[in-house]
Design a protein around this motif. Structure first.
Motif, PDB file in Angstrom:
ATOM      1  N   LEU A  78     -13.182   4.204  15.339  1.00  0.00           N
ATOM      2  CA  LEU A  78     -12.356   3.059  15.725  1.00  0.00           C
ATOM      3  C   LEU A  78     -12.235   2.895  17.236  1.00  0.00           C
ATOM      4  O   LEU A  78     -11.639   1.925  17.712  1.00  0.00           O
ATOM      5  CB  LEU A  78     -10.956   3.197  15.115  1.00  0.00           C
ATOM      6  N   GLY A  79     -12.773   3.849  17.995  1.00  0.00           N
ATOM      7  CA  GLY A  79     -12.685   3.757  19.443  1.00  0.00           C
ATOM      8  C   GLY A  79     -11.286   3.906  19.978  1.00  0.00           C
ATOM      9  O   GLY A  79     -10.921   3.304  20.992  1.00  0.00           O
ATOM     10  N   ILE A  80     -10.461   4.724  19.293  1.00  0.00           N
ATOM     11  CA  ILE A  80      -9.089   4.947  19.732  1.00  0.00           C
ATOM     12  C   ILE A  80      -8.928   6.408  20.165  1.00  0.00           C
ATOM     13  O   ILE A  80      -9.861   7.193  20.083  1.00  0.00           O
ATOM     14  CB  ILE A  80      -8.072   4.591  18.622  1.00  0.00           C
ATOM     15  N   GLY A  81      -7.740   6.763  20.625  1.00  0.00           N
ATOM     16  CA  GLY A  81      -7.494   8.107  21.103  1.00  0.00           C
ATOM     17  C   GLY A  81      -7.323   9.109  19.975  1.00  0.00           C
ATOM     18  O   GLY A  81      -7.108   8.744  18.812  1.00  0.00           O
ATOM     19  N   LEU A  82      -7.405  10.395  20.357  1.00  0.00           N
ATOM     20  CA  LEU A  82      -7.230  11.496  19.408  1.00  0.00           C
ATOM     21  C   LEU A  82      -6.134  12.414  19.909  1.00  0.00           C
ATOM     22  O   LEU A  82      -6.129  12.813  21.079  1.00  0.00           O
ATOM     23  CB  LEU A  82      -8.529  12.291  19.270  1.00  0.00           C
ATOM     24  N   HIS A  83      -5.217  12.770  19.000  1.00  0.00           N
ATOM     25  CA  HIS A  83      -4.192  13.772  19.303  1.00  0.00           C
ATOM     26  C   HIS A  83      -4.467  15.019  18.470  1.00  0.00           C
ATOM     27  O   HIS A  83      -4.679  14.934  17.259  1.00  0.00           O
ATOM     28  CB  HIS A  83      -2.788  13.254  18.991  1.00  0.00           C
ATOM     29  N   LEU A  84      -4.465  16.178  19.140  1.00  0.00           N
ATOM     30  CA  LEU A  84      -4.723  17.442  18.463  1.00  0.00           C
ATOM     31  C   LEU A  84      -3.428  18.214  18.248  1.00  0.00           C
ATOM     32  O   LEU A  84      -2.672  18.434  19.204  1.00  0.00           O
ATOM     33  CB  LEU A  84      -5.676  18.296  19.301  1.00  0.00           C
ATOM     34  N   PRO A  85      -3.149  18.643  17.018  1.00  0.00           N
ATOM     35  CA  PRO A  85      -2.035  19.568  16.804  1.00  0.00           C
ATOM     36  C   PRO A  85      -2.279  20.865  17.562  1.00  0.00           C
ATOM     37  O   PRO A  85      -3.422  21.192  17.910  1.00  0.00           O
ATOM     38  CB  PRO A  85      -2.054  19.801  15.285  1.00  0.00           C
ATOM     39  N   ALA A  86      -1.216  21.615  17.790  1.00  0.00           N
ATOM     40  CA  ALA A  86      -1.339  22.857  18.560  1.00  0.00           C
ATOM     41  C   ALA A  86      -2.314  23.830  17.912  1.00  0.00           C
ATOM     42  O   ALA A  86      -2.992  24.596  18.600  1.00  0.00           O
ATOM     43  CB  ALA A  86       0.040  23.503  18.716  1.00  0.00           C
ATOM     44  N   SER A  87      -2.413  23.803  16.590  1.00  0.00           N
ATOM     45  CA  SER A  87      -3.252  24.761  15.868  1.00  0.00           C
ATOM     46  C   SER A  87      -4.725  24.369  15.819  1.00  0.00           C
ATOM     47  O   SER A  87      -5.565  25.155  15.376  1.00  0.00           O
ATOM     48  CB  SER A  87      -2.733  24.925  14.439  1.00  0.00           C
ATOM     49  N   SER A  88      -5.052  23.169  16.271  1.00  0.00           N
ATOM     50  CA  SER A  88      -6.433  22.695  16.168  1.00  0.00           C
ATOM     51  C   SER A  88      -7.315  23.303  17.243  1.00  0.00           C
ATOM     52  O   SER A  88      -6.860  23.627  18.341  1.00  0.00           O
ATOM     53  CB  SER A  88      -6.482  21.171  16.294  1.00  0.00           C
ATOM     54  N   ALA A  89      -8.589  23.432  16.927  1.00  0.00           N
ATOM     55  CA  ALA A  89      -9.575  23.908  17.900  1.00  0.00           C
ATOM     56  C   ALA A  89      -9.810  22.824  18.941  1.00  0.00           C
ATOM     57  O   ALA A  89      -9.213  21.747  18.893  1.00  0.00           O
ATOM     58  CB  ALA A  89     -10.864  24.272  17.184  1.00  0.00           C
ATOM     59  N   GLY A  90     -10.699  23.104  19.863  1.00  0.00           N
ATOM     60  CA  GLY A  90     -11.003  22.150  20.917  1.00  0.00           C
ATOM     61  C   GLY A  90     -11.504  20.826  20.373  1.00  0.00           C
ATOM     62  O   GLY A  90     -11.886  20.722  19.207  1.00  0.00           O
ATOM     63  N   PRO A  91     -11.529  19.799  21.214  1.00  0.00           N
ATOM     64  CA  PRO A  91     -11.839  18.445  20.741  1.00  0.00           C
ATOM     65  C   PRO A  91     -13.245  18.255  20.224  1.00  0.00           C
ATOM     66  O   PRO A  91     -13.480  17.428  19.349  1.00  0.00           O
ATOM     67  CB  PRO A  91     -11.577  17.580  21.983  1.00  0.00           C
ATOM     68  N   GLY A  92     -14.229  18.965  20.768  1.00  0.00           N
ATOM     69  CA  GLY A  92     -15.593  18.849  20.273  1.00  0.00           C
ATOM     70  C   GLY A  92     -16.210  17.488  20.484  1.00  0.00           C
ATOM     71  O   GLY A  92     -16.971  17.012  19.648  1.00  0.00           O
ATOM     72  N   GLY A  93     -15.890  16.847  21.577  1.00  0.00           N
ATOM     73  CA  GLY A  93     -16.456  15.538  21.876  1.00  0.00           C
ATOM     74  C   GLY A  93     -15.577  14.798  22.862  1.00  0.00           C
ATOM     75  O   GLY A  93     -14.559  15.321  23.326  1.00  0.00           O
ATOM     76  N   ARG A  94     -15.961  13.571  23.160  1.00  0.00           N
ATOM     77  CA  ARG A  94     -15.199  12.747  24.088  1.00  0.00           C
ATOM     78  C   ARG A  94     -14.515  11.627  23.328  1.00  0.00           C
ATOM     79  O   ARG A  94     -15.065  11.090  22.363  1.00  0.00           O
ATOM     80  CB  ARG A  94     -16.115  12.184  25.172  1.00  0.00           C
ATOM     81  N   TYR A  95     -13.326  11.268  23.794  1.00  0.00           N
ATOM     82  CA  TYR A  95     -12.519  10.262  23.117  1.00  0.00           C
ATOM     83  C   TYR A  95     -11.916   9.315  24.142  1.00  0.00           C
ATOM     84  O   TYR A  95     -11.809   9.643  25.330  1.00  0.00           O
ATOM     85  CB  TYR A  95     -11.414  10.936  22.283  1.00  0.00           C
ATOM     86  N   ALA A  96     -11.508   8.153  23.668  1.00  0.00           N
ATOM     87  CA  ALA A  96     -10.904   7.162  24.552  1.00  0.00           C
ATOM     88  C   ALA A  96      -9.671   7.733  25.255  1.00  0.00           C
ATOM     89  O   ALA A  96      -9.380   7.382  26.400  1.00  0.00           O
ATOM     90  CB  ALA A  96     -10.528   5.914  23.751  1.00  0.00           C
ATOM     91  N   LEU A  97      -8.960   8.605  24.560  1.00  0.00           N
ATOM     92  CA  LEU A  97      -7.776   9.281  25.096  1.00  0.00           C
ATOM     93  C   LEU A  97      -7.619  10.564  24.298  1.00  0.00           C
ATOM     94  O   LEU A  97      -7.857  10.574  23.088  1.00  0.00           O
ATOM     95  CB  LEU A  97      -6.541   8.391  24.926  1.00  0.00           C
TER      96      LEU A  97
END
Length: 200
Positions: A78-97
């Motif tokens: 969707l070309g939108i931002g990503l929020h990671l919970p504290a328990s999640s691993a690294g983002p593994g890519g680039r995101y709009a935010l």
């Protein structure tokens, strides 16, 4: 994408039986689009959530910023931002935010390592959405803010229009709220009041 000072945490459960996309759009209209919306939906399948987000995109005012919690493929699609919970691993890519939840020093260091665009720090005050979770307090917010360096942070947990300025004084860039807006009888008015309590 713009990091507005007010972030709405959005899920269907909190919308009180009303269509989620309608509540979100009403809140965004209440502040002229100066809103970050984080879709933190644990029950919907991707297809359902995509339909909700697209419905919001069709009707939201300009400059509203949309992000999704813990669904990287959906964020990319969707070309939108990503929020990671504290328990999640690294983002593994680039995101709009890109953002991450932070509760302690280790998680703050992870957020810095991930070069996130923002962090959400909590739980600052006791909140009904996380019963039994102890509140960290404003001193904790100040400590996490110092560890995050130049990374803007949002305070979350028990935030209302009276407490929002206290969070900003303690170092927060803005505040993240759920119930105060999502469950309000008039989401537009609730968002307007909350936004009015924050710096311009």
């Amino acid at each position: 994408m713009i990091l507005h000072r007010l972030m709405l945490i959005a899920d269907q459960e909190g919308a009180g039986g009303r269509p989620l996309h309608d509540v979100v759009v009403r809140a965004a209209n209440g502040v002229g689009g100066r809103l970050v919306v984080q879709f933190r939906e644990r029950e919907m399948r991707d297809r359902e959530l995509i339909a909700v987000i697209r419905a919001v995109q069709r009707r939201m005012p300009p400059h509203t910023t949309l992000i999704v919690n813990d669904r990287p493929a959906l964020a990319r699609a969707l070309g939108i931002g990503l929020h990671l919970p504290a328990s999640s691993a690294g983002p593994g890519g680039r995101y709009a935010l890109l953002g991450r939840s932070v509760h302690d020093q280790q998680e703050a260091s992870q957020a810095v390592d991930d070069r996130v665009d923002y962090a959400v720090v909590g739980t600052i005050f006791a909140t009904a959405s996380h019963p039994g979770r102890p509140s960290a307090g404003l001193a904790h917010l100040t400590e996490m803010r110092a560890m995050l360096g130049d990374t803007p942070c949002y305070a979350i947990g028990g935030i209302d229009a009276e407490r929002a300025p206290l969070a900003v004084d303690a170092g927060a860039w803005g505040v993240a709220v759920r119930t105060a807006i999502l469950s309000a009888d008039d989401p537009a008015e609730a968002a307007y009041r909350m936004h009015g309590s924050l710096p311009a």
